[in-house]
Design an enzyme around this catalytic site. Sequence first.
Site, PDB file in Angstrom:
ATOM      1  N   LYS A 164       0.796  -1.234   0.000  1.00 42.96           N
ATOM      2  CA  LYS A 164       0.000   0.000   0.000  1.00 42.96           C
ATOM      3  C   LYS A 164       0.830   1.287   0.000  1.00 42.96           C
ATOM      4  O   LYS A 164       0.405   2.293  -0.551  1.00 42.96           O
ATOM      5  CB  LYS A 164      -0.938   0.022   1.214  1.00 42.96           C
ATOM      6  CG  LYS A 164      -2.166  -0.832   1.039  1.00 42.96           C
ATOM      7  CD  LYS A 164      -3.123  -0.572   2.180  1.00 42.96           C
ATOM      8  CE  LYS A 164      -4.371  -1.396   2.020  1.00 42.96           C
ATOM      9  NZ  LYS A 164      -5.372  -1.117   3.051  1.00 42.96           N
ATOM     10  N   ASP A 213      -9.998   3.701   1.627  1.00 35.45           N
ATOM     11  CA  ASP A 213     -10.165   3.226   3.004  1.00 35.45           C
ATOM     12  C   ASP A 213     -10.863   4.264   3.888  1.00 35.45           C
ATOM     13  O   ASP A 213     -11.623   3.915   4.789  1.00 35.45           O
ATOM     14  CB  ASP A 213      -8.813   2.869   3.637  1.00 35.45           C
ATOM     15  CG  ASP A 213      -8.266   1.552   3.102  1.00 35.45           C
ATOM     16  OD1 ASP A 213      -9.065   0.717   2.635  1.00 35.45           O
ATOM     17  OD2 ASP A 213      -7.034   1.359   3.129  1.00 35.45           O
TER      18      ASP A 213
END
Length: 273
Positions: free
Chosen positions: A66, A102
């Site tokens: 990520k 997210d």
Amino acid sequence: MAKSFAVIGDPIDHSLSPNIHSAAFRELNLDSSYIGYRIPKGELESGIEGLKKIKITGFNVTIPHKIEMMKYLDKMDESCSIIGAVNTVVNNEGVLKGYNTDMDGFLEPLKKRDIQIKGKKILLIGAGGAARAIIAGMAKEKAERVDIANRTIEKAIKLSEFATKIGLKANTKKIIETDENIENYDMIINSTSIGLKNESSPITFEKISQGTIIYDIVYAPMNTDFIKKAKDKKLEVIYGYEMLLGQAIRAFEIWHEMKAPYNAMKKALLGGF
Ligand code: ATR
């Protein structure tokens, strides 16, 4: 033209994303496919070259890539530059643009329940990548303040500096100190991986006030010890799968520029348990 998608990470075989997105394609009769593609740590660059060669339309990024994925982006959405991590990429003829869904994933279940973050005092347990997206969400929605509790206090301090920088009041404590004043929070969030291996809750529930909202980001098992203890106390709970679903819905909408079929995606996700 047929569109293709993937989720990259390692390990990847337990990822629920292929199921969730494939269910959406079926529901809307889209000529699209979505696969899990294992790229080990250290092989990200060549892995991405491979994805470009097959003209992938877009991909999700998960552990451990990520943060490193940021290096390979040509463009960045604000969600991704603020959080400093990427979980969704659009490939426009070889030009890669990164997003981070997210934060929206975290906020979505709260919006669904009409729960305002504004003015709330929050205890956030954990200070990793997911915690950073959650802090960005709290800042956006103007939480009153957050206390960050983490095993490694240095990481909590770093995250609190990030919070302050984006306009959110933050303090830090160790997880073992959370019992003090625990009755003062409106919401308590677990953003650590505690629970994934059936560990017991990182906090005790005796002193927690009625009305406190308990939010776990661990989604497997669905009923972690943290969630079970909250339910025993009749507190409102938000499950980890809801944030997972929220981020997938946002990714779907970025890629397909249409509303995601929420119920079909939720059914596919819950079928995975
Ligand atoms: P993610 O991107 O999913 O947030 P991460 O960045 O590796 O993953 O963060 C994991 C978080 O879980 C960290 O807050 C970590 O605490 P440390 O910073 O002290 O490592 C926390 N964590 C993981 N296992 C833990 C355990 N057994 N006890 C306490 N905290 C734990």
